[in-house]
Design an enzyme around this catalytic site. Structure first.
Site, PDB file in Angstrom:
ATOM      1  N   ILE A 194       0.849  -1.317   0.042  1.00 16.65           N
ATOM      2  CA  ILE A 194       0.092   0.057   0.164  1.00 16.65           C
ATOM      3  C   ILE A 194       1.012   1.332   0.031  1.00 16.65           C
ATOM      4  O   ILE A 194       1.715   1.421   0.883  1.00 16.65           O
ATOM      5  CB  ILE A 194      -0.740  -0.117   1.363  1.00 16.65           C
ATOM      6  CG1 ILE A 194      -1.732  -1.067   1.330  1.00 16.65           C
ATOM      7  CG2 ILE A 194      -1.829   1.229   1.409  1.00 16.65           C
ATOM      8  CD1 ILE A 194      -2.454  -1.474   2.693  1.00 16.65           C
ATOM      9  N   ASP A 220      -2.035  -2.369 -12.603  1.00 17.37           N
ATOM     10  CA  ASP A 220      -1.536  -1.973 -11.293  1.00 17.37           C
ATOM     11  C   ASP A 220      -1.955  -3.181 -10.149  1.00 17.37           C
ATOM     12  O   ASP A 220      -1.680  -2.756  -8.901  1.00 17.37           O
ATOM     13  CB  ASP A 220      -1.910  -0.780 -10.919  1.00 17.37           C
ATOM     14  CG  ASP A 220      -3.227  -0.449 -10.391  1.00 17.37           C
ATOM     15  OD1 ASP A 220      -4.089  -1.399 -10.828  1.00 17.37           O
ATOM     16  OD2 ASP A 220      -3.937   0.473  -9.880  1.00 17.37           O
TER      17      ASP A 220
END
Length: 210
Positions: free
Chosen positions: A12, A85
């Site tokens: 993240i 992604d």
């Protein structure tokens, strides 16, 4: 370009989406982006992980599966390269961290059924950044529900990713993204583009940015 399907992965806040946008422009590639904003369980998960982890992960897996299946059905004759992604296996890696054992076993059965119908990328670009850098990026993009993510959680995700990549000997461009600035530093982007043009065997190939 020798690769038709390139997936970018990382923790993240590692910069996956930014790099995906840039590569898609450079390579005239079709862009596939994770639609995390559509997951209604995401803010709730950060407030109460135990209660919302399972519906969160199920929703993500269903959306990723649908998106990648749609990608296969709608091949673009003008764009022979696809940049994503995320890796579909991301579903299993996050579930491994977020779910208790019994729920994870059930989740894995569903994942295995879906995974058989998904094309695996030709190569993965993995952005590896220390937790302090990830937290800085998370603060910068300022999504309210992400601002209290613990360092320990990010560390666990990082360990799960790197363990998976090494165990399965996936062809991976492993980028030290500690000081990455793909948006404003052309030299950083060039490292990735040059790596994609190289003859790489299966396994991890480590690159540092200038």
């Amino acid at each position: 370009m020798k690769y038709h399907f390139i997936a970018i992965e990382g923790n993240i806040g590692a910069g996956k989406t930014t790099l995906a946008h840039l590569l898609s422009k450079k390579l005239n590639a079709r862009l596939v982006l994770e639609e995390f904003d559509e997951n209604p369980f995401l803010p709730k998960f950060y407030e109460n992980p135990k209660q919302y982890a399972f519906p969160l992960e199920l929703f993500f897996m269903a959306e990723r599966y649908k998106q990648l299946k749609d990608m296969l059905r709608t091949k673009d004759m003008f764009q022979s390269v696809t940049v994503s992604d995320y890796l579909f296996t991301k579903c299993l890696l996050f579930a491994k961290v977020n779910l208790p054992e019994e729920e994870f076993r059930l989740y894995q059965k569903l994942f295995d059924i879906m995974h058989q119908q998904i094309i695996f990328p030709d190569i993965v670009i993995y952005l590896h950044a220390p937790v302090a850098k990830l937290q800085k990026n998370i603060r910068k993009r300022n999504r309210s529900y992400e601002q209290s993510i613990p360092d320990e959680y990010l560390f666990n995700i990082q360990e799960t990713y790197t363990g998976y990549i090494k165990q399965h000997n996936i062809k991976t461009i492993f980028i030290d993204a500690s000081s990455a600035d793909f948006l404003d530093n052309e030299k950083h982007l060039k490292v990735v583009l040059d790596a994609l043009e190289s003859d790489l065997d299966d396994g991890q190939h480590y690159f540092t940015l200038p």
